[in-house]
Design an enzyme around this catalytic site. Structure first.
Site, PDB file in Angstrom:
ATOM      1  N   ASP A  71       0.857  -1.177   0.000  1.00  0.00           N
ATOM      2  CA  ASP A  71       0.000   0.000   0.000  1.00  0.00           C
ATOM      3  C   ASP A  71       0.896   1.231   0.000  1.00  0.00           C
ATOM      4  OD1 ASP A  71      -2.374   1.594   0.321  1.00  0.00           O
ATOM      5  OD2 ASP A  71      -3.269  -0.110   1.360  1.00  0.00           O
TER       6      ASP A  71
ATOM      7  N   ASP B 179      -3.065   4.932  -2.457  1.00  0.00           N
ATOM      8  CA  ASP B 179      -4.149   5.443  -1.629  1.00  0.00           C
ATOM      9  C   ASP B 179      -4.479   6.895  -1.939  1.00  0.00           C
ATOM     10  OD1 ASP B 179      -5.807   5.141   0.955  1.00  0.00           O
ATOM     11  OD2 ASP B 179      -4.570   6.895   1.415  1.00  0.00           O
TER      12      ASP B 179
ATOM     13  N   GLU C  37      -6.498   4.004  -6.039  1.00  0.00           N
ATOM     14  CA  GLU C  37      -7.779   4.372  -5.432  1.00  0.00           C
ATOM     15  C   GLU C  37      -8.103   5.782  -5.914  1.00  0.00           C
ATOM     16  OE1 GLU C  37      -9.772   4.707  -1.002  1.00  0.00           O
ATOM     17  OE2 GLU C  37      -7.813   5.609  -1.344  1.00  0.00           O
TER      18      GLU C  37
ATOM     19  N   HIS D 216     -11.301  -2.994   2.539  1.00  0.00           N
ATOM     20  CA  HIS D 216     -11.150  -2.616   3.947  1.00  0.00           C
ATOM     21  C   HIS D 216     -11.894  -1.341   4.305  1.00  0.00           C
ATOM     22  CE1 HIS D 216      -8.351  -0.016   1.888  1.00  0.00           C
ATOM     23  NE2 HIS D 216      -8.218   0.706   2.987  1.00  0.00           N
ATOM     24  N   ASP D 217     -12.353  -0.587   3.302  1.00  0.00           N
ATOM     25  CA  ASP D 217     -13.049   0.680   3.523  1.00  0.00           C
ATOM     26  C   ASP D 217     -14.553   0.572   3.291  1.00  0.00           C
ATOM     27  OD1 ASP D 217     -11.034   2.364   4.379  1.00  0.00           O
ATOM     28  OD2 ASP D 217     -10.484   3.022   2.367  1.00  0.00           O
TER      29      ASP D 217
END
Length: 565
Positions: free
Chosen positions: A98, A199, A256, A328-329
């Site tokens: 990440d 991210d 993302e 995860h979000d």
């Protein structure tokens, strides 16, 4: 479209804190991931994205990085990470890290130096701005609620944070700061990671004038997304990132991206785009309310189907997107995109068939392959997530009762996806021998890996079959590179589509999301059943395909047919 090594792969996201705890401290770790590599290999996984494992105070679960070159001791050591890389390579599994470079932690050395000298060199690594009219520099609301501006102690300055106040935004107008980030990225690629999930990257471009926008809430603030959407020039920064950090290593990158302008799709994921791919969040956007979780409405199947089809058609002449139903979000896909009557193994297999066989790169999230679901919590105190607590507070301020505010969190909290992985029906779902950092979903006794491995008709085995089908050499051209062609769009309960190869091979995927049986009239040809979630249909035949080409699909039925020449 130029073909890349990753087009044919299956990816899997690990949220390390909740995946597998090897030492009994209640927190998942690198050793725990190493222990499960054979499981991932048998599932058919080729790429593993690991959520942040860098040193962090964990204000936002590791997305607040205090040292990009260190492993958080909660997860293990750099030696263990190197071992993970080596063991993954033995199994032909690539590791993707990440990458959080819109912001860092307020504990990072750079920010600490900036606070010590608010007018010095390191202050320019961030956005230190003077207030206006006795207040903050602008009226933006952060993603986590409240102003994006925090006073710099002992000065008339404020620093910018689009997320939590402990996550100061990095100043991408500063060449020295950028080069330090690029060097860090190259360091990890030298180490052997295959690439990065990137991210919140659209946020790196700021309007240095920080203009106010009309308030869009009772707090008198405007969402920071307004500035992100209005500002121009993010592409120049992304190209610099690609050319200086990613391209020298041919790194795989999945971004993302929210708030992208429609006309920019080709720039982002087309030939020589900023990224290899990016996540398709079009369905997730349906889950939001106008003011927060408390006024969000359940996702209607008709809207979800329409959204997915539009996204598939929009991108297929441009590049590949990464397809997800959860991460995860987000809350669990089985609890979000299925009607209540379909939240069962059969319905979850149906959703899987549609998702895995769309055009694009499939990304599974840990536990998705066994049909993990949202976890009911007894009170707001059971939640850890900073965003959930903000949404709970927002709901109360809007006049919701505590019960109503909690119900919204139960439906939409990010912690739904962060409850520990359910490995067995033993205590704490086999995740840990200690006390888990977050509550284990009480349904683990009926939904877990160990039991499903023993059951040939389980959700887990169906996922294995789906993944194996997508990888079969015989259908590779069609299921990986073939076009997406929607079918039976007018039927309100059916999601059906063809995957068509350039040579004309057609594979038909149909799923009945309705309560009643559906009869679909197909072209009068011969068909071979490649896969079905209906165990009453013998392999190689379909008892419900009638002589006139009518396909009968039971409620929650899904079938994959090869159209014979």
């Amino acid at each position: 479209m130029e073909r890349k090594w990753w087009h044919e792969k299956i990816a899997y996201q690990i949220y390390p804190k909740s995946f597998n705890d090897s030492n009994g401290d209640g927190i998942g770790d690198l050793r725990g991931i190493i222990e499960k590599l054979d499981y991932l290999k048998e599932l058919g996984i080729d790429i593993v994205w690991i959520s942040p494992i860098y040193q962090s105070p964990f204000v936002d679960q590791g997305y607040d990085i205090s040292d990009y070159y260190k492993i958080a001791p909660e997860f293990g050591t750099m030696e263990e990470f190197d071992e993970l890389l080596a063991e993954a390579k033995k199994r032909d599994i690539e590791i993707v890290m990440d990458l959080v470079i819109n912001h860092c932690s307020d504990q990072h050395e750079w920010f600490q130096k900036a606070l010590a000298d608010p007018y010095g060199e390191y202050a320019d690594y961030f956005y230190f701005e003077k207030g206006r009219n006795g207040g903050a520099p602008s009226n933006y609301r952060s993603y986590f609620g409240g102003s994006v501006w925090e006073p710099v102690p002992g000065t008339d300055l404020y620093y910018l944070h689009l997320f939590a106040k402990e996550q100061p935004d990095l100043n991408w107008n500063n060449p020295k700061m950028k080069e330090e980030l690029f060097a860090m990225i190259r360091w990890w690629l030298e180490k052997g990671v295959a690439g990065f999930r990137i991210d919140a990257i659209i946020n790196i471009k700021k309007d240095p004038n920080f203009p106010d926008f009309p308030a869009d809430g009772p707090d008198g603030l405007a969402s920071c997304t307004k500035m992100v959407e209005e500002v121009e020039g993010v592409g120049e920064l992304l190209e610099e990132l690609r050319q200086k950090a990613f391209d020298p290593y041919q790194a795989f990158t999945v971004a993302e991206v929210f708030n992208m302008k429609e006309e920019e799709l080709k720039e982002f994921v087309g030939e020589n785009g900023h990224f290899s791919t990016m996540f398709d969040f079009s369905a997730h956007l349906l889950t939001g309310g106008e003011h927060g979780w408390y006024d969000a409405k359940p996702v209607k199947f008709s809207e979800w189907k329409k959204t997915v089809i539009e996204s598939q058609l929009e991108v297929q002449n441009v590049g590949f997107l990464a397809n997800i139903i959860e991460n995860h979000d987000e809350p669990r896909g089985a609890s979000t995109y299925l009607p209540e009557y379909a939240v069962n193994p059969r319905g979850i297999k149906m959703l899987a068939a549609v998702n895995i066989l769309l055009r694009g790169l499939p990304f599974l999230y840990q536990g998705q392959e066994i049909g993990m679901r949202n976890c009911p919590m007894d009170s707001i105190e059971d939640y850890d997530d900073i965003n959930t607590k903000d949404q709970y507070r927002t709901a109360l301020e809007a006049g919701c009762t505590e019960e109503e505010a909690l119900d919204a969190c139960i439906r939409y909290s990010r912690d739904n996806a962060r409850t520990p992985m359910q490995w067995s029906h033993e205590k704490e779902a086999g995740f840990t021998t200690g006390k888990p950092w977050l509550k284990v979903n009480p349904n683990y006794t009926g939904i877990n890996v160990e039991d499903q491995l023993k059951d040939e008709d389980s959700v887990l085995h169906f996922y294995k079959k789906l993944i194996a089908l997508r990888k079969l050499e015989a259908y590779r051209e069609t299921l990986i590179f073939g076009r997406f062609v929607p079918a039976f769009e007018a039927d309100e309960d059916v999601f059906a589509f063809y995957r068509e190869s350039e040579s004309g091979e057609r594979i038909f995927i149909a799923a009945n999301f309705g309560k009643e049986e559906k009869r679909l009239k197909l072209p009068e040809k011969n068909y071979t059943v490649l896969l079905t979630n209906d165990d009453s249909a013998p392999e190689g035949t379909l008892s419900t395909l009638e002589n006139d080409g009518t396909l009968c699909l039971r409620s929650c039925g899904a079938v994959v047919l090869r159209e014979e020449a």
